[in-house]
Scaffold this active site. Structure first.
Site, mmCIF file in Angstrom:
data_model
loop_
_atom_site.group_PDB
_atom_site.id
_atom_site.type_symbol
_atom_site.label_atom_id
_atom_site.label_comp_id
_atom_site.label_asym_id
_atom_site.label_seq_id
_atom_site.Cartn_x
_atom_site.Cartn_y
_atom_site.Cartn_z
ATOM 1 N N LYS A 244 0.855 -1.192 0.000
ATOM 2 C CA LYS A 244 0.000 0.000 0.000
ATOM 3 C C LYS A 244 0.892 1.244 0.000
ATOM 4 C CE LYS A 244 -3.171 2.622 3.038
ATOM 5 N NZ LYS A 244 -4.005 2.601 4.253
ATOM 6 N N ASP A 249 -2.396 10.183 3.960
ATOM 7 C CA ASP A 249 -3.798 9.800 4.150
ATOM 8 C C ASP A 249 -4.493 10.816 5.060
ATOM 9 O OD1 ASP A 249 -6.218 8.550 4.429
ATOM 10 O OD2 ASP A 249 -5.470 6.839 5.608
ATOM 11 N N LYS A 256 -9.719 12.925 8.666
ATOM 12 C CA LYS A 256 -9.257 12.478 9.984
ATOM 13 C C LYS A 256 -9.273 13.659 10.951
ATOM 14 C CE LYS A 256 -6.202 8.725 8.451
ATOM 15 N NZ LYS A 256 -6.854 7.586 9.129
ATOM 16 N N ASP A 267 1.819 6.217 5.641
ATOM 17 C CA ASP A 267 0.803 5.345 5.048
ATOM 18 C C ASP A 267 1.273 4.648 3.775
ATOM 19 O OD1 ASP A 267 -1.591 4.152 5.601
ATOM 20 O OD2 ASP A 267 -2.798 5.597 4.480
ATOM 21 N N ASP A 326 -11.991 7.119 4.302
ATOM 22 C CA ASP A 326 -10.732 6.872 5.021
ATOM 23 C C ASP A 326 -10.320 5.400 4.956
ATOM 24 O OD1 ASP A 326 -8.512 7.444 6.484
ATOM 25 O OD2 ASP A 326 -9.549 7.676 8.415
ATOM 26 N N GLU A 328 -9.370 3.799 2.475
ATOM 27 C CA GLU A 328 -8.917 3.866 1.076
ATOM 28 C C GLU A 328 -7.925 2.764 0.726
ATOM 29 O OE1 GLU A 328 -7.539 5.482 3.501
ATOM 30 O OE2 GLU A 328 -5.445 4.967 3.111
ATOM 31 N N ARG A 330 -7.787 -0.478 1.338
ATOM 32 C CA ARG A 330 -8.338 -1.716 0.787
ATOM 33 C C ARG A 330 -8.844 -1.502 -0.642
ATOM 34 N NH1 ARG A 330 -12.385 -2.125 5.801
ATOM 35 N NH2 ARG A 330 -10.701 -0.898 6.669
HETATM 36 N N1 BES Z 1 -4.016 4.494 7.062
HETATM 37 C C1 BES Z 1 -5.115 4.198 7.893
HETATM 38 C C2 BES Z 1 -4.786 3.188 8.975
HETATM 39 C C3 BES Z 1 -3.831 3.628 10.039
HETATM 40 C C4 BES Z 1 -4.318 4.158 11.212
HETATM 41 C C5 BES Z 1 -2.478 3.462 9.895
HETATM 42 C C6 BES Z 1 -3.447 4.540 12.213
HETATM 43 C C7 BES Z 1 -1.594 3.850 10.898
HETATM 44 C C8 BES Z 1 -2.092 4.384 12.062
HETATM 45 C C9 BES Z 1 -6.278 3.647 7.085
HETATM 46 O O1 BES Z 1 -6.387 4.110 5.797
HETATM 47 C C10 BES Z 1 -7.530 4.041 7.802
HETATM 48 O O2 BES Z 1 -7.742 5.202 7.956
HETATM 49 N N2 BES Z 1 -8.294 3.055 8.254
HETATM 50 C C11 BES Z 1 -9.500 3.306 8.955
HETATM 51 C C12 BES Z 1 -10.561 2.388 8.422
HETATM 52 C C13 BES Z 1 -11.956 2.711 8.870
HETATM 53 C C14 BES Z 1 -12.388 4.055 8.332
HETATM 54 C C15 BES Z 1 -12.879 1.638 8.388
HETATM 55 C C16 BES Z 1 -9.257 3.044 10.435
HETATM 56 O O3 BES Z 1 -8.501 2.129 10.766
HETATM 57 O O4 BES Z 1 -9.771 3.797 11.249
HETATM 58 ZN ZN ZN Z 2 -4.569 4.729 4.891
HETATM 59 ZN ZN ZN Z 3 -7.427 5.980 5.646
#
Ligand code: BES
Ligand code: ZN
Ligand code: ZN
Length: 476
Positions: A244, A249, A256, A267, A326, A328, A330
């Site tokens: 990825k 992000d 966020k 990210d 967010d 994104e 997947r």
């Molecule tokens: N890049 C983030 C995941 C992440 C969070 C990486 C904290 C490192 C530290 C990912 O894209 C994300 O935001 N995931 C969300 C998914 C949710 C919206 C279903 C998450 O984990 O909150």
């Molecule tokens: Zn992300």
């Molecule tokens: Zn994200």
């Protein structure tokens, strides 16, 4: 830095490794020191007179607990201690490791070099002040048996691949947007035996890489799919490594809200791991058949950005509701998982900073791993050894209903706040082909270290570069 084997008398300091329960080294016996000097993590200087060498005593704990990881950690610690004392030439004595230890001398030397290099890593390109003195030479005070130079080289290039991964993560996102990432990869691999293809714009449309196209819509810099092929032996299992590569992000329209978003420059940690692994493998010039796929984009909110509720159609027939902009990662990994099938992959590993939930589940130092049993077992074993640790996680069938959508086939957001890392893995599985074995690594936690400790330095860890390289090495 110059690394030599065979005892040299003129060094600024000699490093000794001590165990609490194995304490009969000649030099140290002369000093009448207690075995308490060998406590794990202990660092003690004994300063020499005028131009006599100093001695650095490094505690390794109990001999029965010795691992290569302990040695790497000790080497990182020693590297920083020596740098602080501004010593330029050091000797390393492995006398205490000669007996009672399973590991071969070559492995010890590789681990030491790896740990030392990683522990003294700095990311200071945006700081005006010099970072201080650099150690100029390391001398292993043991006999060269003809194989140690290779062991040193191995340690160096494993560290260099990992440090390249760290550099990519640490780079602030204004200096590493998707097109810049593509160029950094091109530069790095220009002298290697690889083919590089970059799909952008119409190429992405033609291939229906609609996840990437959708996620990239909010940014002024277009998304890309990078494909890096290293095939020196087509008879080897075809392995595809997917990383990825979200260069930043923001969350998109589901912006966020945390106090400090700057960590989201990490990210692209999955991409960095895959690129780091490719760096190690191509420099080792091994016989292998491995392809890296890096979907890269910047997740930004904008008038053109994807909206919550939008639907993406994937070429495998699945429609996906963007429940949350967010989630994104997947969406772009799905493109790569589908593309891996067209490449004739036999084994696919994807690595991604995919969910905050995995950080909650496993804490800061472990990545989660899902997928085919034997791949998961291999990754866990290799991770224990190289220090990039993974922990097996379940694909819980009952949770499938959580990612069902009311008006598309599936949603990228779970209906539940629980088990977010597992539902993300379940989402990915919808894009995995029966024609290959698959494992998924969520490295959102270990991508970063909040402290300088052992061979980790505050900031990006380069997690996964050595693990993925070792996986490929275990399969050839
Ligand atoms: N890049 C983030 C995941 C992440 C969070 C990486 C904290 C490192 C530290 C990912 O894209 C994300 O935001 N995931 C969300 C998914 C949710 C919206 C279903 C998450 O984990 O909150
Ligand atoms: Zn992300
Ligand atoms: Zn994200």
């Amino acid at each position: 830095m110059n690394i030599t084997v065979g005892k040299q008398e003129k060094v600024g300091a000699v490093i000794h490794l001590l165990f609490v329960d194995d304490y009969h080294l000649e030099t140290l016996a002369d000093w009448k020191l207690s075995s308490r000097m060998g406590k794990a993590g202990q660092v003690r200087w004994i300063y020499g007179r005028q131009d006599e060498s100093h001695h650095l005593l490094l505690g390794l704990g109990k001999k029965a607990d010795f691992t290569l990881e302990r040695l790497r950690e000790a080497a990182g610690l020693a590297g920083r201690a020596v740098r602080e004392e501004q010593v330029q030439h050091v000797g390393v004595s492995f006398a205490s490791l000669e007996k009672g230890i399973d590991e071969q001398l070559e492995e010890l030397v590789t681990a030491w070099v790896e740990g030392w290099q990683l522990g003294t890593y700095t990311f200071a390109k945006y700081q005006a002040k010099e970072t201080g003195s650099q150690v100029k030479s390391i001398n292993f005070q043991c006999e060269e048996k003809g194989s140690l130079q290779a062991a040193i080289q191995r340690g160096l290039l494993r560290a260099e691949g990992t440090m390249f991964a760290r550099d990519l993560c640490n780079e602030p996102s204004n200096h590493l947007r998707p097109t810049m990432l593509v160029e950094r990869i091109r530069d790095r691999f220009s002298d290697r035996e690889v083919q590089m293809q970059v799909y952008t714009g119409e190429e992405l449309e033609k291939r229906q890489m609609n996840g990437l196209l959708t996620v990239g819509k909010g940014s002024t810099v277009p998304p890309a799919m990078v494909q890096l092929t290293y095939c020196t032996d087509p008879t080897k299992p075809s392995i595809v490594l997917i990383g990825k590569g979200i260069t930043f992000d923001t969350g998109g329209i589901n912006l966020k809200t945390s106090r400090d978003l700057s960590d989201m420059r990490y990210d692209l940690g999955g991409a960095a791991a895959v690129i780091g692994a490719m760096d190690i493998l191509t420099r080792m010039e091994i016989k292998a058949n491995v392809t890296a796929l890096i979907p890269t984009a910047e997740n930004m909110p904008d008038g053109g950005a994807m909206r919550p509720g939008d639907i993406i159609q994937y070429p495998n027939g699945l429609s996906v509701q963007v429940g949350n902009t967010d989630a994104e990662g997947r969406l772009v990994l799905a493109d790569a998982l589908l593309h891996a099938k067209t490449l004739g992959a036999q084994e696919v590993i994807d690595a991604a900073t995919l969910t905050g939930a995995i950080v909650r589940a496993l804490g800061l130092r472990l990545a989660g791993v899902w997928g085919e049993e034997s791949m998961v077992a291999t990754l866990q074993l290799l991770g224990e050894k190289c220090g990039d640790k993974v922990w097996p996680m379940p694909l819980v069938e009952e949770y499938e209903e959580l990612i069902r959508s009311d008006y598309a086939d599936i949603s990228n957001q779970s209906k539940s706040v629980n088990a977010g890392a597992i539902t993300a893995a379940l989402f990915l599985r919808h894009f995995v082909s029966d024609s290959y074995k698959w494992a998924h690594i969520d490295l959102a936690a270990p991508v970063e270290s909040t402290q300088t400790k052992g061979y980790l330095v505050t900031g990006a860890t380069g997690y996964g570069a050595r693990l993925l390289a070792d996986y490929v090495l275990s399969r050839v």
